[in-house]
Enzyme design. Structure first.
Site, PDB file in Angstrom:
ATOM      1  N   HIS A   1     -38.331  49.358   6.200  1.00  0.00           N
ATOM      2  CA  HIS A   1     -37.814  50.019   4.994  1.00  0.00           C
ATOM      3  C   HIS A   1     -37.979  51.538   5.116  1.00  0.00           C
ATOM      4  O   HIS A   1     -37.072  52.303   4.822  1.00  0.00           O
ATOM      5  CB  HIS A   1     -38.631  49.619   3.759  1.00  0.00           C
ATOM      6  CG  HIS A   1     -38.480  48.202   3.305  1.00  0.00           C
ATOM      7  ND1 HIS A   1     -39.561  47.410   2.990  1.00  0.00           N
ATOM      8  CD2 HIS A   1     -37.380  47.434   3.075  1.00  0.00           C
ATOM      9  CE1 HIS A   1     -39.144  46.228   2.578  1.00  0.00           C
ATOM     10  NE2 HIS A   1     -37.826  46.201   2.632  1.00  0.00           N
TER      11      HIS A   1
ATOM     12  N   LYS B   1     -38.797  35.664  -9.448  1.00  0.00           N
ATOM     13  CA  LYS B   1     -39.678  35.662  -8.272  1.00  0.00           C
ATOM     14  C   LYS B   1     -41.007  36.306  -8.620  1.00  0.00           C
ATOM     15  O   LYS B   1     -41.031  37.448  -9.100  1.00  0.00           O
ATOM     16  CB  LYS B   1     -39.034  36.498  -7.155  1.00  0.00           C
ATOM     17  CG  LYS B   1     -38.352  35.709  -6.079  1.00  0.00           C
ATOM     18  CD  LYS B   1     -38.243  36.586  -4.847  1.00  0.00           C
ATOM     19  CE  LYS B   1     -36.972  36.364  -4.075  1.00  0.00           C
ATOM     20  NZ  LYS B   1     -36.722  37.437  -3.099  1.00  0.00           N
TER      21      LYS B   1
ATOM     22  N   ARG C   1     -30.372  44.841   9.963  1.00  0.00           N
ATOM     23  CA  ARG C   1     -31.282  44.474  11.051  1.00  0.00           C
ATOM     24  C   ARG C   1     -30.549  43.794  12.193  1.00  0.00           C
ATOM     25  O   ARG C   1     -30.865  43.977  13.362  1.00  0.00           O
ATOM     26  CB  ARG C   1     -32.385  43.547  10.540  1.00  0.00           C
ATOM     27  CG  ARG C   1     -33.390  44.237   9.664  1.00  0.00           C
ATOM     28  CD  ARG C   1     -34.264  43.266   8.959  1.00  0.00           C
ATOM     29  NE  ARG C   1     -33.496  42.437   8.052  1.00  0.00           N
ATOM     30  CZ  ARG C   1     -34.009  41.636   7.130  1.00  0.00           C
ATOM     31  NH1 ARG C   1     -35.312  41.545   7.014  1.00  0.00           N
ATOM     32  NH2 ARG C   1     -33.245  40.935   6.333  1.00  0.00           N
TER      33      ARG C   1
ATOM     34  N   SER D   1     -40.355  41.661   4.459  1.00  0.00           N
ATOM     35  CA  SER D   1     -41.596  41.628   3.669  1.00  0.00           C
ATOM     36  C   SER D   1     -42.176  40.223   3.661  1.00  0.00           C
ATOM     37  O   SER D   1     -43.400  40.047   3.717  1.00  0.00           O
ATOM     38  CB  SER D   1     -41.334  42.085   2.233  1.00  0.00           C
ATOM     39  OG  SER D   1     -40.899  43.406   2.216  1.00  0.00           O
TER      40      SER D   1
HETATM   41  O1  PNS Z   1     -35.260  43.547  -0.692  1.00  0.00           O
HETATM   42  P1  PNS Z   1     -34.223  42.548  -1.107  1.00  0.00           P
HETATM   43  O2  PNS Z   1     -34.813  41.509  -2.030  1.00  0.00           O
HETATM   44  O3  PNS Z   1     -33.487  41.947   0.054  1.00  0.00           O
HETATM   45  O4  PNS Z   1     -33.116  43.374  -1.961  1.00  0.00           O
HETATM   46  C1  PNS Z   1     -32.001  42.762  -2.534  1.00  0.00           C
HETATM   47  C2  PNS Z   1     -31.477  43.625  -3.680  1.00  0.00           C
HETATM   48  C3  PNS Z   1     -32.576  43.832  -4.714  1.00  0.00           C
HETATM   49  C4  PNS Z   1     -31.049  44.983  -3.135  1.00  0.00           C
HETATM   50  C5  PNS Z   1     -30.250  42.907  -4.317  1.00  0.00           C
HETATM   51  O5  PNS Z   1     -30.613  41.629  -4.678  1.00  0.00           O
HETATM   52  C6  PNS Z   1     -29.726  43.655  -5.534  1.00  0.00           C
HETATM   53  O6  PNS Z   1     -28.994  44.614  -5.388  1.00  0.00           O
HETATM   54  N1  PNS Z   1     -30.141  43.201  -6.737  1.00  0.00           N
HETATM   55  C7  PNS Z   1     -29.789  43.843  -7.982  1.00  0.00           C
HETATM   56  C8  PNS Z   1     -28.935  42.938  -8.872  1.00  0.00           C
HETATM   57  C9  PNS Z   1     -27.471  43.088  -8.524  1.00  0.00           C
HETATM   58  O7  PNS Z   1     -26.899  44.170  -8.632  1.00  0.00           O
HETATM   59  N2  PNS Z   1     -26.874  41.978  -8.084  1.00  0.00           N
HETATM   60  C10 PNS Z   1     -25.497  41.939  -7.646  1.00  0.00           C
HETATM   61  C11 PNS Z   1     -25.411  42.287  -6.173  1.00  0.00           C
HETATM   62  S1  PNS Z   1     -23.745  42.390  -5.635  1.00  0.00           S
END
Ligand code: PNS
Length: 171
Positions: free
Chosen positions: A20, A44, A93, A130
């Protein structure tokens, strides 16, 4: 009026790891202000509270000088709209990340016009997440080279606390 070029690096960051940090650091060299958005996912239960995650990220990214860390609950595009952020920066990644990341990028663009820019993760971090860091650390593996020192200390403390907690189930 001065126009700042802004971008957001979103994620759960439970906890932040070196992969990150690599992406945030590179984004901080490309943009005037980089927002790190810690997205709240009510379904979560994390190892760290959102406030703990934010405190760690703030301390670790302070030397960059242009990183602002906040939490957000709801759509990422709403976070961007409220702060006039035109770009999301994400690390890729491996090819396996691409399908889902492309879907999210297209959805976010369709919803609000916000662009997503992908940064190829440095090869030394391509296997990291993570969840894996937490699993390995919880099972006694050494993750000190995978996370910033502050995170390593907090992670070790949290795992020690979890081991000391009395078990709630009967087994
Ligand atoms: O670290 P992560 O859990 O892989 O991150 C995923 C994250 C938080 C970036 C993604 O789930 C997100 O953007 N969530 C916010 C809610 C949202 O906008 N959802 C629609 C995505 S198109």
């Amino acid at each position: 009026m001065t126009m700042f070029r802004r971008a957001v690096c979103p994620g759960s960051f439970d906890p932040i790891h070196n992969g990150h940090l690599d992406v945030i650091e590179r984004a901080s060299r490309l943009y005037d202000v980089v927002h790190v958005a810690v997205l709240i996912n009510k379904s979560k239960r994390g190892m760290f509270t959102v406030d703990e995650r934010i405190a760690m990220i703030e301390e670790i990214t302070a030397p960059y000088g242009n990183v602002k860390v906040e939490s957000h609950q709801g759509l990422l595009v709403d976070y961007c709209k409220e702060r006039e952020i035109p770009a999301i920066v994400k690390g890729l990644r491996a090819v396996s990340d691409f399908d889902y990341e492309l879907q999210m990028a297209q959805m976010n663009h369709g919803l609000s016009g916000v662009e997503t820019l992908f940064v190829p993760t440095s090869p030394e971090y391509s296997f990291m997440s993570s969840s894996l860091v937490k699993e390995v650390a919880t099972l006694g593996g050494d993750v000190s080279h995978l996370v910033p020192e502050l995170v390593f200390r907090r992670l070790s403390e949290r795992i020690a606390d979890m081991r000391a907690e009395p078990k709630t189930s009967s087994d």
